[in-house]
Design a protein around this motif. Structure first.
Motif, short mmCIF file in Angstrom:
data_model
loop_
_atom_site.label_atom_id
_atom_site.label_comp_id
_atom_site.label_asym_id
_atom_site.label_seq_id
_atom_site.Cartn_x
_atom_site.Cartn_y
_atom_site.Cartn_z
N ALA A 234 -5.25 -2.27 -5.31
CA ALA A 234 -5.85 -2.50 -4.00
C ALA A 234 -6.92 -3.59 -4.07
CB ALA A 234 -6.45 -1.20 -3.47
N ARG B 45 -7.04 -7.31 -2.11
CA ARG B 45 -8.16 -7.79 -1.29
C ARG B 45 -8.66 -9.14 -1.80
NH1 ARG B 45 -10.24 -2.44 -1.69
NH2 ARG B 45 -12.03 -3.17 -2.89
N TRP C 231 -8.40 -7.02 7.56
CA TRP C 231 -9.26 -7.81 6.66
C TRP C 231 -9.47 -9.16 7.33
CZ3 TRP C 231 -6.08 -6.76 1.56
CH2 TRP C 231 -6.19 -5.41 1.23
N TRP D 165 -5.06 -2.79 4.65
CA TRP D 165 -4.46 -1.74 3.83
C TRP D 165 -3.69 -0.70 4.64
CZ3 TRP D 165 -3.49 -2.65 -0.85
CH2 TRP D 165 -3.14 -1.63 -1.74
N ASN D 166 -3.98 -0.59 5.94
CA ASN D 166 -3.20 0.36 6.75
C ASN D 166 -1.88 -0.25 7.22
OD1 ASN D 166 -3.93 -1.38 8.80
ND2 ASN D 166 -5.27 0.08 9.86
N GLU D 167 -1.62 -1.53 6.86
CA GLU D 167 -0.35 -2.22 7.15
C GLU D 167 -0.06 -2.28 8.65
OE1 GLU D 167 2.79 -1.55 3.86
OE2 GLU D 167 1.76 0.38 3.98
N PRO E 298 0.81 -1.21 0.00
CA PRO E 298 0.00 0.00 0.00
C PRO E 298 0.85 1.27 0.00
CG PRO E 298 -0.86 -1.59 1.59
CD PRO E 298 0.47 -2.11 1.13
N ILE F 69 -0.23 -8.49 2.34
CA ILE F 69 0.19 -7.16 2.81
C ILE F 69 1.33 -7.35 3.79
CG2 ILE F 69 -0.50 -5.00 3.87
CD1 ILE F 69 -2.00 -5.59 1.28
N ASN G 28 -6.08 1.86 -7.96
CA ASN G 28 -7.19 1.25 -7.24
C ASN G 28 -7.35 -0.21 -7.63
OD1 ASN G 28 -9.44 1.42 -5.43
ND2 ASN G 28 -10.79 1.41 -7.20
N TRP H 36 -12.37 -0.67 3.83
CA TRP H 36 -11.20 -1.50 3.57
C TRP H 36 -9.88 -0.80 3.86
CZ3 TRP H 36 -12.57 -6.22 3.45
CH2 TRP H 36 -13.80 -6.58 2.90
N LYS H 37 -9.92 0.52 3.99
CA LYS H 37 -8.68 1.24 4.24
C LYS H 37 -8.33 1.29 5.71
CE LYS H 37 -9.08 4.21 0.16
NZ LYS H 37 -9.13 5.60 -0.36
#
Length: 552
Positions: A450, A454, A545, A520-522, A416, A498, A447, A540-541
């Protein structure tokens, strides 16, 4: 006494200004005409015009040569590495009709009103084909259907709401005057699952025919790849296949609740085959539809796992199918498609010098964007051909330098951070005649990265969850770690796409577990699912997940 208002003053000013401009223009023309009457001045004028034309010709020649040289140099360098930029090279090879799932009558009905089996456009009035895969879940009387439930939120499907929906009396209103048994319904309410299966039984024959042809070894839809403008390639089947997956999803869930596990298994397998049927299509939108269909059909798989309804044989089959999915490789193939797509789009724009309204996902109602776009297209009519060559180079270089590194196929890691850097770089590029088309063609592809991450995470976690259920069948409980799953229940446990670290897993109370990616924020947030502000969808950000089983 005469009184002037503001509008009268404005009109008078405009009129006087226009009159003054006309007078000045007439005087200048008169002066120029009188000046040209002298022979020496006329010769000077012709010499000046000739010099201007020569300078313009030299400018065009220099820009054309510069652009052609730069593009050919770039192209040779990448072709030496195995890259191709020829649009025809990415078109899937044809297969024999008798072996082609997409050529069977029931599947072909999704596109034969738009193009024939050879991928040539036809007039809609030229055919009476009925789309037999158009299997709507919704009624046609504008009544609201139940909201879709989502395994990513840990929510089981409420079949009672669907039962009520199908049994809802038809009402007349100003828009529709329906009074029909659109879906068959029993005179008296049955169980929710029974009522839903009865309502959807109108599609039974079509689904069985589809199941039969799904056994064919290949699938290749004859899309209109020969379009001069690749943005005009028709994809009518995608929406139909996505809608079909929703119908098969609801059927499978109802079959599970009716203890018809084998039928639910067959419907899920059929959906996975339909997902695979568009795998070879190179377009990004085709891959995005595959990702959405996977998320849809994971719902009944997840619900069957939550209720321990699948047999080991069925679980093994699901695991084998999910293990084949490689959305990270499909992501890189999608970027390859976009590069060749961009090259052909720009070549077509250069050759036709016409406005391509589909370029860059232009929204017709976006006035600001449309005005800018129309202005740029106007300039493009008179731009040197070399500028188009330079723009092909800029689009491809941006793909290679910024977008391809987001996904590392060797390590199977999606970054990300790299995607954010790529997005910022794309947005911060100063537009020049050599790169102005990149703003129209490239920005949405980040996008896509991303979404690919997912989808791969979904497939991997579902595969692991299936292995966990197989372990549970064998031992009566879930393991404390994922290590005991290999090699008996899964050949290799996938890591988190990720960051590349192991996926997070722990057992919970009442014989449950939580499995999740850092998202996605790692950052490992401990496994929470963060919803959007409206509480209806997953953000999702933020958060992780998560694959978790609902409480017993």
């Amino acid at each position: 006494m005469l009184r002037w208002d503001v509008s009268s003053g404005v009109l008078l000013s405009v009129a006087l200004g226009s009159a003054l401009a006309i007078v000045i223009t007439a005087l200048l023309v008169l002066v120029l005409f009188r000046w040209l009457r002298h022979g020496r001045n006329f010769r000077r004028f012709l010499f000046g015009v000739a010099c201007l034309i020569t300078l313009i010709a030299l400018f065009y020649a220099e820009e054309n040569a510069r652009g052609k040289w730069a593009w050919n140099k770039f192209k040779r360098e990448w072709e030496a590495k195995g890259e191709t930029f020829d649009f025809a090279s990415i078109v899937p090879p044809r297969v024999l009709d008798e072996q082609n799932f997409a050529a069977t009558p029931i599947v072909a009905s999704t596109y034969l009103t738009y193009f024939d089996r050879n991928g040539h456009r036809i007039q809609p009035s030229d055919t009476n084909i009925v789309n037999r895969l158009q299997m709507r879940l919704e009624r046609q009387d504008w009544s609201d259907s139940p909201a879709s439930d989502d395994w990513t939120k840990g929510v089981m499907t409420d079949l009672k709401s669907w039962q009520n929906y199908y049994r809802l009396p038809v009402t007349n209103n100003s828009r529709w005057q329906f009074a029909t048994n659109e879906f068959p319904i029993a005179p008296q309410p049955q169980s929710p699952a029974a009522d839903i299966l009865l309502a959807l039984s109108k599609y039974d024959s079509a689904i069985e025919e589809l199941r039969e042809v799904s056994r064919l070894p290949y699938s290749r839809f004859p899309l209109t790849y020969d379009e001069a403008d690749p943005a005009g390639i028709l994809l009518p089947h995608l929406a139909i296949l996505k809608s079909l997956s929703r119908t098969l999803q609801l059927r499978a869930i109802a079959e599970l609740q009716a203890s018809q596990t084998e039928k639910a298994f067959d419907d899920i397998k059929l959906t996975l085959r339909v997902i695979e049927s568009i795998h070879t299509e190179p377009t990004v939108i085709s891959q995005l539809v595959r990702m959405m269909m996977l998320q849809i059909i994971l719902q009944p798989i997840w619900e069957g796992l939550a209720n321990h309804q699948w047999t080991d044989v069925q679980l093994t089959s699901f695991g084998a199918e999910l293990g084949k999915l490689d959305f990270l490789a499909d992501h890189q193939s999608g970027l390859h498609w976009e590069r060749t797509f961009d090259v052909k789009i720009i070549d077509n724009l250069r050759n036709s010098r016409r406005q391509i309204n589909t370029l860059g996902n232009l929204e017709e109602n976006d006035t600001a964007y449309s005005s800018s776009y129309q202005f740029q297209m106007g300039i493009a009519r008179f731009a040197p051909g070399g500028w188009f060559e330079q723009n092909k180079l800029a689009c491809c270089r941006m793909s290679f330098d910024l977008l391809v590194p987001i996904v590392n196929l060797k390590t199977r890691v999606v970054s990300p951070t790299v995607m954010m850097q790529a997005t910022n770089t794309c947005n911060g590029i100063r537009l020049t005649p050599y790169n102005w088309l990149t703003r129209l063609l490239v920005p949405e592809l980040a996008n896509f990265s991303a979404r690919s991450a997912r989808a791969q995470s979904f497939a991997d976690m579902a595969h692991i969850a299936i292995a966990l259920e197989r372990y549970h069948l064998a031992h009566g409980n879930f393991p404390d770690t994922l290590d005991p799953l290999t090699p008996q229940f899964i050949e290799k446990v996938p890591h988190d796409v990720i960051g590349g670290q192991p996926l997070k897993y722990h057992r919970t109370e009442n014989d449950r577990f939580v499995l999740y990616s850092v998202g996605w924020n790692e950052r490992d947030d401990g496994g929470p699912v963060v919803l959007s502000k409206d509480g209806k969808t997953v953000n999702w950000k933020e958060g992780d997940w998560v694959w978790q089983l609902p409480p017993k």
